[in-house]
Write an enzyme that holds these catalytic residues in place. Structure first.
Site, mmCIF file in Angstrom:
data_model
loop_
_atom_site.group_PDB
_atom_site.id
_atom_site.type_symbol
_atom_site.label_atom_id
_atom_site.label_comp_id
_atom_site.label_asym_id
_atom_site.label_seq_id
_atom_site.Cartn_x
_atom_site.Cartn_y
_atom_site.Cartn_z
ATOM 1 N N ARG A 179 -25.087 40.445 10.420
ATOM 2 C CA ARG A 179 -26.497 40.070 10.619
ATOM 3 C C ARG A 179 -27.281 40.044 9.304
ATOM 4 O O ARG A 179 -27.360 41.032 8.594
ATOM 5 C CB ARG A 179 -27.172 41.047 11.577
ATOM 6 C CG ARG A 179 -28.644 40.701 11.864
ATOM 7 C CD ARG A 179 -29.289 41.672 12.826
ATOM 8 N NE ARG A 179 -28.624 41.653 14.116
ATOM 9 C CZ ARG A 179 -28.829 40.735 15.066
ATOM 10 N NH1 ARG A 179 -29.693 39.748 14.835
ATOM 11 N NH2 ARG A 179 -28.185 40.786 16.207
ATOM 12 N N GLU B 232 -18.901 37.422 14.353
ATOM 13 C CA GLU B 232 -20.124 36.784 14.847
ATOM 14 C C GLU B 232 -21.177 36.798 13.749
ATOM 15 O O GLU B 232 -21.398 37.830 13.112
ATOM 16 C CB GLU B 232 -20.644 37.537 16.070
ATOM 17 C CG GLU B 232 -22.011 37.085 16.550
ATOM 18 C CD GLU B 232 -22.681 38.088 17.472
ATOM 19 O OE1 GLU B 232 -23.922 38.186 17.428
ATOM 20 O OE2 GLU B 232 -21.976 38.782 18.229
ATOM 21 N N THR C 19 -27.377 36.038 18.658
ATOM 22 C CA THR C 19 -28.831 36.017 18.838
ATOM 23 C C THR C 19 -29.318 34.616 19.210
ATOM 24 O O THR C 19 -30.338 34.139 18.706
ATOM 25 C CB THR C 19 -29.563 36.557 17.587
ATOM 26 O OG1 THR C 19 -28.855 37.709 17.090
ATOM 27 C CG2 THR C 19 -30.976 37.011 17.930
ATOM 28 N N LYS D 161 -21.863 40.795 27.384
ATOM 29 C CA LYS D 161 -22.222 41.696 26.296
ATOM 30 C C LYS D 161 -23.078 42.826 26.864
ATOM 31 O O LYS D 161 -24.114 42.565 27.495
ATOM 32 C CB LYS D 161 -23.000 40.912 25.235
ATOM 33 C CG LYS D 161 -23.759 41.759 24.230
ATOM 34 C CD LYS D 161 -24.507 40.849 23.274
ATOM 35 C CE LYS D 161 -25.493 41.609 22.430
ATOM 36 N NZ LYS D 161 -26.137 40.747 21.412
ATOM 37 N N GLY E 28 -25.556 49.694 17.784
ATOM 38 C CA GLY E 28 -25.471 51.076 17.358
ATOM 39 C C GLY E 28 -24.077 51.648 17.240
ATOM 40 O O GLY E 28 -23.929 52.857 17.058
ATOM 41 N N GLY F 102 -21.134 46.499 12.671
ATOM 42 C CA GLY F 102 -21.752 45.699 11.627
ATOM 43 C C GLY F 102 -21.718 46.413 10.300
ATOM 44 O O GLY F 102 -20.852 46.178 9.467
ATOM 45 N N SER F 103 -22.676 47.326 10.094
ATOM 46 C CA SER F 103 -22.785 48.018 8.810
ATOM 47 C C SER F 103 -21.568 48.875 8.493
ATOM 48 O O SER F 103 -21.323 49.202 7.326
ATOM 49 C CB SER F 103 -24.041 48.900 8.797
ATOM 50 O OG SER F 103 -24.009 49.844 9.850
#
Length: 201
Positions: free
Chosen positions: A19, A42, A72, A132, A161, A181-182
């Site tokens: 993202r 994604e 999104t 999802k 999260g 993600g992170s």
């Protein structure tokens, strides 16, 4: 579309979400994810730079035989932009029947977000069995055990999260795919994610 997601997510229980990382960093992290063994990547599509990042990740994915999705997606305009950029599936934060139908009309698989039994039932009524679950850490692992009772046919991708510290708990709770993600930018978490993949290979 059900078989499509089953095939796409069959090889690895993790998904990478990139993202707002820009073109260069998205390219680096998508390559890192693929090298790690995460097949599904994604790229959320919210800005012009995201569009450029999605196109570059799609290009890199095609070189490696990987499928890239766009996330999104909440408008038809975004949906069409995702298709034009080469995304092979789209992901929405919530359940919008009009968006589901628009994706179905375009022949592109869609993962809408759900958080309640009512939303799951509505999605099933639209012909979907892959959904999802968002936001996953707000729902908690127990939600999946409860929801499997009335909806045993539904498969969930958990997002929101998640990290190397808790993806194993969600997979143990019955989630088919856990999205991170992170965590991809943390060497310590990368090692733990690698262990998760190895344990489920």
């Amino acid at each position: 579309m059900t078989d499509w997601f089953e095939d796409t997510f069959a090889r690895a229980p993790l998904m990478a979400i990139l993202r707002g990382m820009g073109v260069e960093r998205s390219a680096e992290l998508s390559t890192l994810a693929w090298d790690l063994g995460i097949d599904a990547v994604e790229v959320p599509l919210q800005t012009a730079e995201d569009d450029a990042a999605l196109r570059e990740v799609v290009r890199l994915g095609e070189e490696r035989g990987k499928i890239v999705g766009a996330g999104t997606i909440i408008t038809v305009e975004q949906l069409d932009a995702a298709v034009a950029a080469g995304a092979r599936y789209v992901v929405s934060p919530g359940l919008d029947p009009a968006m589901v139908r628009a994706a179905q009309e375009r022949g592109i698989p869609i993962l809408p977000g759900v958080a309640t039994p009512t939303e799951v039932q509505a999605a099933v009524g639209l012909g979907l069995t892959w959904l999802k679950a968002f936001p996953a850490t707000w729902l908690g692992t127990g939600w999946f055990a409860h929801i499997r009772g009335p909806f045993p046919q539904v498969r969930f991708v958990a997002t929101g999260g998640l990290s190397a510290a808790n993806v194993g708990d969600y997979l143990a709770a019955g989630v088919r795919v856990a999205a991170v993600g992170s965590a991809l930018e943390d060497p310590v978490q990368l090692e733990r994610l690698s262990d998760v993949l190895a344990a489920r290979s």
